[in-house]
Design an enzyme around this catalytic site. Structure first.
Site, PDB file in Angstrom:
ATOM      1  N   GLY A  46      69.382 -45.390-130.131  1.00  0.00           N
ATOM      2  CA  GLY A  46      69.819 -44.131-130.036  1.00  0.00           C
ATOM      3  C   GLY A  46      70.451 -44.865-128.811  1.00  0.00           C
ATOM      4  O   GLY A  46      70.656 -45.468-128.618  1.00  0.00           O
ATOM      5  N   GLN A  51      75.917 -41.964-121.426  1.00  0.00           N
ATOM      6  CA  GLN A  51      76.240 -43.170-121.743  1.00  0.00           C
ATOM      7  C   GLN A  51      76.751 -44.081-122.246  1.00  0.00           C
ATOM      8  O   GLN A  51      77.758 -45.034-121.513  1.00  0.00           O
ATOM      9  CB  GLN A  51      75.263 -44.415-122.681  1.00  0.00           C
ATOM     10  CG  GLN A  51      73.757 -43.956-122.276  1.00  0.00           C
ATOM     11  CD  GLN A  51      72.619 -44.324-123.207  1.00  0.00           C
ATOM     12  OE1 GLN A  51      72.039 -43.464-124.339  1.00  0.00           O
ATOM     13  NE2 GLN A  51      72.263 -45.681-123.297  1.00  0.00           N
ATOM     14  N   CYS A  91      66.825 -50.234-122.408  1.00  0.00           N
ATOM     15  CA  CYS A  91      68.006 -48.575-123.104  1.00  0.00           C
ATOM     16  C   CYS A  91      68.936 -49.541-122.593  1.00  0.00           C
ATOM     17  O   CYS A  91      69.254 -50.506-121.992  1.00  0.00           O
ATOM     18  CB  CYS A  91      67.653 -47.910-121.186  1.00  0.00           C
ATOM     19  SG  CYS A  91      68.872 -46.797-121.277  1.00  0.00           S
ATOM     20  N   LEU A  92      70.334 -49.498-123.659  1.00  0.00           N
ATOM     21  CA  LEU A  92      71.579 -50.634-123.324  1.00  0.00           C
ATOM     22  C   LEU A  92      72.060 -49.831-122.249  1.00  0.00           C
ATOM     23  O   LEU A  92      72.647 -50.889-121.753  1.00  0.00           O
ATOM     24  CB  LEU A  92      71.668 -49.766-124.392  1.00  0.00           C
ATOM     25  CG  LEU A  92      70.981 -49.339-125.765  1.00  0.00           C
ATOM     26  CD1 LEU A  92      72.456 -48.866-126.809  1.00  0.00           C
ATOM     27  CD2 LEU A  92      71.384 -51.106-125.947  1.00  0.00           C
ATOM     28  N   HIS A 133      63.552 -39.660-123.990  1.00  0.00           N
ATOM     29  CA  HIS A 133      64.461 -40.710-123.860  1.00  0.00           C
ATOM     30  C   HIS A 133      65.750 -40.727-123.599  1.00  0.00           C
ATOM     31  O   HIS A 133      66.098 -40.187-122.971  1.00  0.00           O
ATOM     32  CB  HIS A 133      64.142 -42.147-124.188  1.00  0.00           C
ATOM     33  CG  HIS A 133      65.511 -43.426-124.186  1.00  0.00           C
ATOM     34  ND1 HIS A 133      64.544 -44.956-123.130  1.00  0.00           N
ATOM     35  CD2 HIS A 133      66.569 -43.523-124.058  1.00  0.00           C
ATOM     36  CE1 HIS A 133      65.667 -45.635-122.678  1.00  0.00           C
ATOM     37  NE2 HIS A 133      67.387 -44.807-123.497  1.00  0.00           N
ATOM     38  N   GLU A 134      66.629 -39.811-124.867  1.00  0.00           N
ATOM     39  CA  GLU A 134      67.895 -39.635-125.258  1.00  0.00           C
ATOM     40  C   GLU A 134      68.316 -38.319-124.793  1.00  0.00           C
ATOM     41  O   GLU A 134      69.006 -38.406-123.371  1.00  0.00           O
ATOM     42  CB  GLU A 134      68.124 -39.362-126.192  1.00  0.00           C
ATOM     43  CG  GLU A 134      67.934 -40.397-127.516  1.00  0.00           C
ATOM     44  CD  GLU A 134      68.531 -42.252-126.498  1.00  0.00           C
ATOM     45  OE1 GLU A 134      69.731 -42.594-126.047  1.00  0.00           O
ATOM     46  OE2 GLU A 134      68.328 -42.914-127.106  1.00  0.00           O
ATOM     47  N   HIS A 137      68.095 -38.610-120.575  1.00  0.00           N
ATOM     48  CA  HIS A 137      70.642 -38.934-120.484  1.00  0.00           C
ATOM     49  C   HIS A 137      70.861 -37.700-119.753  1.00  0.00           C
ATOM     50  O   HIS A 137      71.565 -38.250-119.418  1.00  0.00           O
ATOM     51  CB  HIS A 137      70.356 -39.766-121.551  1.00  0.00           C
ATOM     52  CG  HIS A 137      70.222 -41.117-121.575  1.00  0.00           C
ATOM     53  ND1 HIS A 137      70.142 -42.398-120.615  1.00  0.00           N
ATOM     54  CD2 HIS A 137      69.752 -42.539-122.549  1.00  0.00           C
ATOM     55  CE1 HIS A 137      69.728 -43.685-120.753  1.00  0.00           C
ATOM     56  NE2 HIS A 137      69.525 -43.719-121.790  1.00  0.00           N
TER      57      HIS A 137
HETATM   58  O1  GNR Z   1      67.485 -48.697-128.096  1.00  0.00           O
HETATM   59  C1  GNR Z   1      66.454 -48.177-127.740  1.00  0.00           C
HETATM   60  N1  GNR Z   1      65.476 -49.131-127.934  1.00  0.00           N
HETATM   61  C2  GNR Z   1      64.221 -48.015-127.635  1.00  0.00           C
HETATM   62  C3  GNR Z   1      63.521 -48.981-127.900  1.00  0.00           C
HETATM   63  C4  GNR Z   1      61.789 -47.797-127.076  1.00  0.00           C
HETATM   64  C5  GNR Z   1      61.960 -46.724-125.831  1.00  0.00           C
HETATM   65  C6  GNR Z   1      63.047 -46.141-126.170  1.00  0.00           C
HETATM   66  C7  GNR Z   1      64.826 -46.662-126.905  1.00  0.00           C
HETATM   67  S1  GNR Z   1      66.057 -46.356-126.948  1.00  0.00           S
HETATM   68  C8  GNR Z   1      66.991 -47.887-126.332  1.00  0.00           C
HETATM   69  C9  GNR Z   1      68.614 -47.119-126.596  1.00  0.00           C
HETATM   70  C10 GNR Z   1      68.886 -46.334-125.360  1.00  0.00           C
HETATM   71  O2  GNR Z   1      69.349 -46.552-124.760  1.00  0.00           O
HETATM   72  N2  GNR Z   1      69.603 -45.011-125.504  1.00  0.00           N
HETATM   73  O3  GNR Z   1      69.975 -44.593-124.643  1.00  0.00           O
HETATM   74 NI    NI Z   2      68.550 -45.259-123.084  1.00  0.00          NI
END
Ligand code: GNR
Ligand code: NI
Length: 168
Positions: A46, A51, A91-92, A133-134, A137
Site C-alpha cells: 500500500g 508518504q 511501513c515504507l 494503515h493507509e 497516513h
Molecule cells: O508494505 C506494507 N506492508 C504492510 C504490512 C502490514 C501492515 C501494513 C502494511 S502497509 C506497508 C506499506 C506502507 O507503508 N503503506 O503506508
Molecule cells: Ni505506511
C-alpha cells in the site's frame, strides 16, 4: 510514469492532514499511476499520497499475491467497523521495523475509484489492516504512534542515525 521519493519517519511532513480531492482529473490519474509504480518498486502492499509528500486523500493498495490487482481509493471513508484483531505491521516510511498493532477486524468503506466513481468495499484480513494503515497516513498518523513512547523513541533514534549515515 515516474518513481516518487518516499518520506521517512520522523519527517514532520508525514504529520500533515491531507485534503479531500474535489475533482478526479488527469493530474490525479497520473499521480495514481505513479503511486502504483512506486508501491510496486518499493515492494509495498500500500502507499498513501502523504508518504510521497502529496497531501491529498488518495491511497493505492495491492494485497494480491501476484501483484496484479491495484486498488485505488480516493477520499476513502469508513462506514462501519466490527471486531478487533492484532497483526504485525511495517511501513515504507519506517523501513526495517515491524510491530504488532490492534485494528478493527472487518471494515466497510466508501471511496471514489480512479475514474471518480463512488463505490463501497467490505474488507477483512490483510486488506482491512492495510486500508486502516493507509487511512491513518492521510490523517498524519503512523503505526509507531500505537507503540509505547519508549519503542517509538528507539525506532526514531535508529532511523535518524541511518538517515544521517546515508545523508538522506
Ligand atoms: O508494505 C506494507 N506492508 C504492510 C504490512 C502490514 C501492515 C501494513 C502494511 S502497509 C506497508 C506499506 C506502507 O507503508 N503503506 O503506508
Ligand atoms: Ni505506511
Amino acid at each position: 510514469m515516474a518513481l516518487l521519493p518516499i518520506l521517512e519517519f520522523p519527517d514532520l511532513r508525514l504529520r500533515t492532514q491531507a485534503s479531500f480531492i474535489t475533482t478526479v482529473d488527469t493530474k490525479i490519474k497520473q499521480l495514481v499511476d505513479n503511486m502504483i509504480e512506486t508501491m510496486y518498486s518499493a515492494d509495498g502492499i500500500g502507499l498513501a499520497a502523504t508518504q510521497v509528500n502529496i497531501h491529498k486523500r488518495l491511497i493505492v493498495i495491492d494485497t494480491s499475491k501476484e501483484k496484479d490487482t491495484p486498488l485505488c481509493l480516493i477520499n476513502p471513508e469508513i462506514i462501519s467497523i466490527t471486531g478487533i484483531e492484532e497483526s504485525e505491521e511495517g511501513c515504507l516510511s519506517v523501513p526495517g521495523f515491524f510491530e504488532t498493532v490492534k485494528r478493527a477486524e472487518k471494515i466497510t468503506i466508501k471511496a471514489l475509484n480512479r475514474e471518480g466513481e463512488a463505490f463501497e468495499l467490505e474488507a477483512e484480513g490483510l486488506l482491512a489492516v492495510c486500508i486502516q494503515h493507509e487511512m491513518d497516513h492521510l490523517d498524519g498518523k503512523l503505526f509507531v504512534d500505537y507503540l509505547s513512547a519508549l519503542k517509538r523513541q528507539r525506532i526514531k533514534a535508529k532511523l535518524l542515525k541511518q538517515q544521517r549515515q546515508q545523508r538522506k
